[in-house]
Design a protein around this motif. Structure first.
Motif, PDB file in Angstrom:
ATOM      1  N   ASP A  66       0.656  -1.105   0.194  1.00  0.00           N
ATOM      2  CA  ASP A  66       0.158   0.146  -0.551  1.00  0.00           C
ATOM      3  C   ASP A  66       0.982   1.404  -0.285  1.00  0.00           C
ATOM      4  N   LEU A  67       1.997   1.395   1.047  1.00  0.00           N
ATOM      5  CA  LEU A  67       3.186   2.387   0.681  1.00  0.00           C
ATOM      6  C   LEU A  67       3.508   3.107  -0.278  1.00  0.00           C
ATOM      7  N   HIS A  68       4.318   1.310  -1.138  1.00  0.00           N
ATOM      8  CA  HIS A  68       4.695   1.702  -2.169  1.00  0.00           C
ATOM      9  C   HIS A  68       3.692   2.397  -3.378  1.00  0.00           C
ATOM     10  N   THR A  69       2.650   1.594  -3.153  1.00  0.00           N
ATOM     11  CA  THR A  69       1.324   1.657  -4.427  1.00  0.00           C
ATOM     12  C   THR A  69       1.280   3.586  -4.063  1.00  0.00           C
ATOM     13  N   PHE A  70       1.161   4.257  -2.569  1.00  0.00           N
ATOM     14  CA  PHE A  70       0.919   5.184  -2.579  1.00  0.00           C
ATOM     15  C   PHE A  70       2.415   6.193  -3.252  1.00  0.00           C
ATOM     16  N   ARG A  71       3.741   5.900  -3.306  1.00  0.00           N
ATOM     17  CA  ARG A  71       4.517   6.647  -3.407  1.00  0.00           C
ATOM     18  C   ARG A  71       4.870   6.845  -4.736  1.00  0.00           C
ATOM     19  N   LEU A  72       4.231   5.760  -5.128  1.00  0.00           N
ATOM     20  CA  LEU A  72       4.011   5.365  -6.579  1.00  0.00           C
ATOM     21  C   LEU A  72       2.769   6.778  -7.734  1.00  0.00           C
ATOM     22  N   THR A  73       1.954   6.809  -6.707  1.00  0.00           N
ATOM     23  CA  THR A  73       0.813   7.811  -7.320  1.00  0.00           C
ATOM     24  C   THR A  73       0.554   8.554  -6.820  1.00  0.00           C
ATOM     25  N   VAL A  74       1.160   9.114  -5.427  1.00  0.00           N
ATOM     26  CA  VAL A  74       0.550  10.337  -5.660  1.00  0.00           C
ATOM     27  C   VAL A  74       2.018  10.925  -6.274  1.00  0.00           C
ATOM     28  N   GLN A  75       0.788  12.436  -6.520  1.00  0.00           N
ATOM     29  CA  GLN A  75       1.429  13.720  -7.305  1.00  0.00           C
ATOM     30  C   GLN A  75       2.116  14.816  -5.892  1.00  0.00           C
ATOM     31  N   ALA A 121       1.973  17.623  -6.452  1.00  0.00           N
ATOM     32  CA  ALA A 121       1.196  18.998  -6.071  1.00  0.00           C
ATOM     33  C   ALA A 121      -0.037  18.231  -4.756  1.00  0.00           C
ATOM     34  N   GLY A 122      -0.223  16.955  -4.616  1.00  0.00           N
ATOM     35  CA  GLY A 122      -0.907  16.576  -3.940  1.00  0.00           C
ATOM     36  C   GLY A 122      -0.164  16.757  -2.393  1.00  0.00           C
ATOM     37  N   ILE A 123       1.364  16.394  -2.324  1.00  0.00           N
ATOM     38  CA  ILE A 123       2.443  16.809  -1.256  1.00  0.00           C
ATOM     39  C   ILE A 123       2.077  17.703  -0.353  1.00  0.00           C
ATOM     40  N   ILE A 124       2.137  18.492  -1.354  1.00  0.00           N
ATOM     41  CA  ILE A 124       2.328  20.263  -0.978  1.00  0.00           C
ATOM     42  C   ILE A 124       1.151  20.797  -0.502  1.00  0.00           C
ATOM     43  N   SER A 129      -1.428  18.542   0.898  1.00  0.00           N
ATOM     44  CA  SER A 129      -1.380  17.989   2.197  1.00  0.00           C
ATOM     45  C   SER A 129      -0.694  18.548   2.959  1.00  0.00           C
ATOM     46  N   VAL A 130      -0.051  19.096   3.048  1.00  0.00           N
ATOM     47  CA  VAL A 130       1.614  19.740   3.733  1.00  0.00           C
ATOM     48  C   VAL A 130       1.041  21.113   4.258  1.00  0.00           C
ATOM     49  N   THR A 131       0.243  22.069   3.580  1.00  0.00           N
ATOM     50  CA  THR A 131      -0.091  22.876   3.500  1.00  0.00           C
ATOM     51  C   THR A 131      -1.062  22.965   4.074  1.00  0.00           C
ATOM     52  N   LEU A 132      -2.174  21.843   3.705  1.00  0.00           N
ATOM     53  CA  LEU A 132      -2.927  22.066   5.347  1.00  0.00           C
ATOM     54  C   LEU A 132      -3.219  21.709   6.438  1.00  0.00           C
ATOM     55  N   LEU A 133      -1.772  20.751   6.739  1.00  0.00           N
ATOM     56  CA  LEU A 133      -1.450  19.882   7.851  1.00  0.00           C
ATOM     57  C   LEU A 133      -0.986  21.827   8.658  1.00  0.00           C
ATOM     58  N   LEU A 134       0.046  22.533   8.137  1.00  0.00           N
ATOM     59  CA  LEU A 134       0.514  23.456   8.892  1.00  0.00           C
ATOM     60  C   LEU A 134      -0.489  24.737   9.374  1.00  0.00           C
ATOM     61  N   ILE A 135      -1.181  25.158   8.079  1.00  0.00           N
ATOM     62  CA  ILE A 135      -2.676  25.802   8.587  1.00  0.00           C
ATOM     63  C   ILE A 135      -3.666  24.899   9.485  1.00  0.00           C
ATOM     64  N   PHE A 136      -3.565  24.315   9.577  1.00  0.00           N
ATOM     65  CA  PHE A 136      -4.087  23.640  10.658  1.00  0.00           C
ATOM     66  C   PHE A 136      -3.977  23.285  11.916  1.00  0.00           C
ATOM     67  N   ALA A 137      -2.691  22.619  11.632  1.00  0.00           N
ATOM     68  CA  ALA A 137      -1.812  22.443  12.810  1.00  0.00           C
ATOM     69  C   ALA A 137      -1.547  24.108  13.838  1.00  0.00           C
ATOM     70  N   TYR A 138      -1.706  25.149  13.310  1.00  0.00           N
ATOM     71  CA  TYR A 138      -1.696  26.685  13.842  1.00  0.00           C
ATOM     72  C   TYR A 138      -3.163  26.814  14.068  1.00  0.00           C
ATOM     73  N   GLY A 139      -4.381  26.356  13.302  1.00  0.00           N
ATOM     74  CA  GLY A 139      -5.974  26.682  14.017  1.00  0.00           C
ATOM     75  C   GLY A 139      -5.514  26.293  15.146  1.00  0.00           C
ATOM     76  N   GLY A 197      -9.967  18.128  -0.903  1.00  0.00           N
ATOM     77  CA  GLY A 197      -9.525  18.301  -1.567  1.00  0.00           C
ATOM     78  C   GLY A 197      -9.431  17.786  -2.345  1.00  0.00           C
ATOM     79  N   GLU A 198      -9.794  16.638  -2.521  1.00  0.00           N
ATOM     80  CA  GLU A 198      -9.679  15.418  -3.503  1.00  0.00           C
ATOM     81  C   GLU A 198     -10.819  15.830  -4.316  1.00  0.00           C
ATOM     82  N   MET A 199     -11.472  17.024  -4.654  1.00  0.00           N
ATOM     83  CA  MET A 199     -12.019  17.189  -6.007  1.00  0.00           C
ATOM     84  C   MET A 199     -10.764  18.418  -6.558  1.00  0.00           C
ATOM     85  N   LEU A 200      -9.831  18.555  -5.870  1.00  0.00           N
ATOM     86  CA  LEU A 200      -9.109  19.479  -6.785  1.00  0.00           C
ATOM     87  C   LEU A 200      -8.000  18.605  -7.868  1.00  0.00           C
ATOM     88  N   SER A 201      -8.863  17.193  -7.964  1.00  0.00           N
ATOM     89  CA  SER A 201      -8.307  15.648  -8.731  1.00  0.00           C
ATOM     90  C   SER A 201      -8.342  15.765 -10.033  1.00  0.00           C
TER      91      SER A 201
END
Length: 554
Positions: free
Chosen positions: A87-96, A98-101, A103-113, A189-193
Motif C-alpha cells: 500500500d505504501l509503495h502504491t502510494f509512493r508511485l501514485t502520489v503527485q 501537487a498532492g503532497i504540497i 497536504s503539507v500546506t493544509l497540515l501547517l494551516i490546521f496545526a496553526y488553527g 481537497g480531492e475535488m482538485l484531482s
C-alpha cells in the motif's frame, strides 16, 4: 504548533496501522472500493476510539494505554507487513507532487488553527475536567453525582485523553478535533484531482458545505468539544457514502464499514445517533444475498463499538444512556436520582431552544420555535428556509419516484431521507446550531442539489456551478483570511494554547483537595477535581477510586 504536528504524526501512524489491520481483518480477501487512503485513517479512528473507551474502564488512559497501543501497532505491522508495504509503495508511485504540497500546506494551516483560538465555554465548564478524570482515573463510579455534566459520556473525551500526552509532565494537549478537521480538509481537497469528472456531482456539494463548516470552526477547534467530533465525522460519512453511490459500488462491504463509523458517531454525540439509519442499505444487501456470516461479523463489530460506551454510561451515572430515563435497568447506590436526570434532559432541550428557564420545557412548538428562529443569524435562517422547503420537495420526489418506479433514485432517497430525519429530530428536540448544523446545512444541499442536477440537463451546468462556487469561495475565503490575519500570533508556534483556568476555592473531602470556582461555574483543567459548586461528602468509600454516591444514599 510544533507540538500539535508531532502528536498528529503519531496519530497518523497509529490510526493508519490499526485502521489498515481492522479493514483487512473484516474484509478478508474481498475486493471493493475502499474510497481513498483516508479510509484506513478513519477506520483507525474508530478502532482507537473503542480502544480508549475500553481501556478507561479498567485503568487511567495515559502512558500505559499508549504503550499497549504501540505494541498493538507493532503486531499489526508484523501480521500485515506485506500488504502495508504494498500500500505504501502504491502510494509512493501514485502520489503527485501537487498532492503532497496541498497536504503539507493544509497540515501547517490546521496545526496553526489547532494551536490557538477560542476555548469553548463548555470546555472550561466540564470538557477539560472530564478528560482529566479519564487521564487520572479512567472511569469512576457515580462521577456524575459530583457534577452531572461529568456524566455526559462521550467517546471523544476518551480519545482526547489518549492523545493528550499529559503523562509526559507538561500540559494536556487537545489536538483531536483539529486532527479530524485536517482529515476532512484532505477529503474536501480531492475535488482538485485531475481524475475527477468535469461536471458537478452531489458529493462535491457535500464537500463545499464541509469547507464552509471548516472555515466556521477554524478558530474554535482548539477545544475538545464533542460537537466538533460528531459533525466532522458525519460530513465524512456522507461524502464517502455519496461517492460510493456515484461510482455504483455494488459490494455491501464499504457501506457496512461506513455504518460502523456511524456507530462511532453515536458514541461521540447522541444528537447524531439517527445517522445509523444509513445502515439499512448494507443490512438489506446482506439479507438479500444471504450472507449470514457477514451479518454476524458486522453485528459483532457493532456490539464491540457500542458496549464500552454503554458500560461507561452505567459506571458514570447508573443509567444506560444518561440523562434519558426511559430505559431504567439498574439500582446502584451511585445512580444519579431520576429527578436530576430528567431535569438535565429538559435543560439540554431548553438550552438548545435558546432559553435558560427549564420551566419553558413544555412550551408548545409554535411558541418557542418563532423565538428560536428570530435568534438565528442570517445565513442559518436561509439554510432553515431551504431545509424546511426541502422536506416538502423530498416528499414530492419520493412520490414521483414511486409513481414512475424510479429504482435508480432509491440510494439518493435513502441518504437524503436519513439526513432529513436527522434534521427534523434535531430541530424538534434541542436545536442548538452546534449540536446539529451538519443536518441543517446538508439536508437542503442534498435535496436541492439533486433536483438541480436532474432538472437542468440542457444547461451548461458545470459553468454555472463553477461561477457560483467561485464567487462564494472568494467571498468566504476573503472573510476567513481577514479574520485569521487579525488574530495571527506567534505565541503558540511551539506549544499549543493551554486550557483556560479560573480562580477557585479549595476544600477537603476524605483527605482529598477539591475545588469550586470563586465566581461563575467554570474551573478549567488545572484545579482538579473540581465542580461548579462545593460538593457534599458523597464518597462511597474512603478513596476517589471507590466512586461517589447520590445524596439519598448517604
Amino acid at each position: 504548533m510544533l507540538s500539535v504536528i508531532l502528536i498528529w504524526l503519531y496519530m497518523l501512524f497509529t490510526c493508519y496501522v490499526t485502521g489498515f489491520a481492522c479493514i483487512r481483518v473484516i474484509s478478508g480477501k474481498k475486493t471493493f472500493q475502499f474510497g481513498k487512503r483516508t479510509s484506513y485513517l478513519y477506520a483507525g479512528i474508530g478502532a482507537v476510539t473503542v480502544y480508549a473507551q475500553l481501556f478507561s474502564i479498567f485503568y487511567k488512559v495515559g502512558l500505559m494505554a499508549n504503550g499497549i497501543l504501540l505494541l498493538i501497532c507493532f503486531f499489526c505491522m508484523l501480521a500485515f507487513r506485506k500488504e502495508i508495504l504494498e500500500d505504501l509503495h502504491t502510494f509512493r508511485l501514485t502520489v503527485q507532487p501537487a498532492g503532497i504540497i496541498v497536504s503539507v500546506t493544509l497540515l501547517l494551516i490546521f496545526a496553526y488553527g489547532t494551536s490557538t483560538g477560542i476555548i469553548h465555554y463548555d470546555t472550561s465548564l466540564y470538557h477539560a475536567q472530564s478528560i482529566r478524570w479519564i487521564e487520572e482515573y479512567g472511569v469512576v463510579l457515580g462521577l456524575g453525582n459530583l457534577h452531572s455534566r461529568l456524566a455526559y459520556n462521550s467517546a471523544a473525551f476518551c480519545l482526547s485523553a489518549l492523545y493528550s500526552m499529559s503523562f509526559l509532565g507538561g500540559q494536556s494537549y487537545h489536538c483531536c478535533a483539529g486532527f479530524f478537521a485536517y482529515l476532512l480538509a484532505l477529503v474536501c481537497g480531492e475535488m482538485l484531482s485531475k481524475k475527477r469528472e468535469k461536471r458537478p456531482v452531489l458529493s462535491d456539494f457535500a464537500r463545499i458545505v464541509s469547507i464552509y463548516y471548516l472555515l466556521m470552526i477554524f478558530d474554535e477547534m482548539v477545544s475538545p468539544a464533542s460537537d466538533y467530533f460528531m459533525v466532522l465525522l458525519v460530513f465524512y460519512i456522507v461524502i464517502r457514502w455519496l461517492e460510493l453511490i456515484e461510482s455504483k459500488e455494488n459490494s455491501y462491504y464499504p457501506y457496512a464499514l461506513l455504518s460502523l463509523l456511524c456507530l462511532t458517531v453515536l458514541t461521540v454525540k447522541l444528537s447524531g445517533a439517527l445517522i445509523l439509519l444509513l445502515a439499512l442499505k448494507p443490512a438489506v444487501m446482506m439479507v438479500k444475498e444471504k450472507k449470514g456470516k457477514d451479518i454476524v461479523k458486522f453485528l459483532s463489530c457493532g456490539f464491540l463499538i457500542v458496549i464500552p460506551f454503554l458500560i461507561r454510561n452505567v459506571m458514570l451515572s447508573g443509567w444506560l444512556v444518561y440523562p434519558f430515563t426511559s430505559i431504567d435497568l439498574f439500582s446502584f447506590d451511585f445512580k444519579i436520582p431520576r429527578g436530576m436526570a430528567e431535569y438535565d434532559a429538559k435543560e439540554i432541550q431548553v438550552w438548545g431552544r435558546g432559553f435558560s428557564d427549564v420551566s419553558r420545557y413544555d412550551d408548545p412548538l409554535m411558541k418557542w420555535l418563532p423565538e428560536w428562529i428570530k435568534r438565528l443569524d442570517g445565513s442559518n435562517k436561509v439554510f432553515l428556509f431551504f431545509a424546511l422547503s426541502g422536506v416538502v420537495l423530498l416528499i414530492l420526489t419520493v412520490i414521483y419516484g414511486i409513481i414512475k418506479k424510479k429504482r435508480d433514485m432509491m440510494d439518493f432517497l435513502h441518504v437524503a431521507g436519513t439526513i432529513t430525519i436527522c434534521f427534523l429530530f434535531w430541530l424538534l428536540s434541542a436545536p442548538l446550531i452546534r449540536y446539529g448544523c451538519v443536518f441543517l446545512w446538508m439536508s437542503p444541499v442534498l435535496v436541492w442539489g439533486f433536483v438541480y442536477l436532474k432538472i437542468s440537463p440542457h444547461l451548461d451546468r458545470f459553468k454555472i456551478y463553477l461561477i457560483v462556487m467561485l464567487l462564494f469561495g472568494i467571498y468566504k475565503f476573503a472573510l476567513f483570511g481577514i479574520e485569521v490575519c487579525r488574530s495571527a500570533t506567534t505565541q503558540y508556534l511551539i506549544c499549543q494554547k493551554d486550557y483556560e483556568n479560573f480562580k477557585t476555592e479549595a476544600y477537603q473531602l476524605h483527605g482529598y483537595t477539591f475545588y469550586y470556582p470563586e465566581e461563575g461555574d467554570r474551573t478549567g483543567y488545572r484545579d482538579f477535581p473540581a465542580s461548579p459548586v462545593k460538593a457534599e461528602d458523597i464518597f462511597r468509600g474512603e478513596t476517589i477510586k471507590d466512586g461517589f454516591k447520590d445524596v439519598i444514599h448517604q
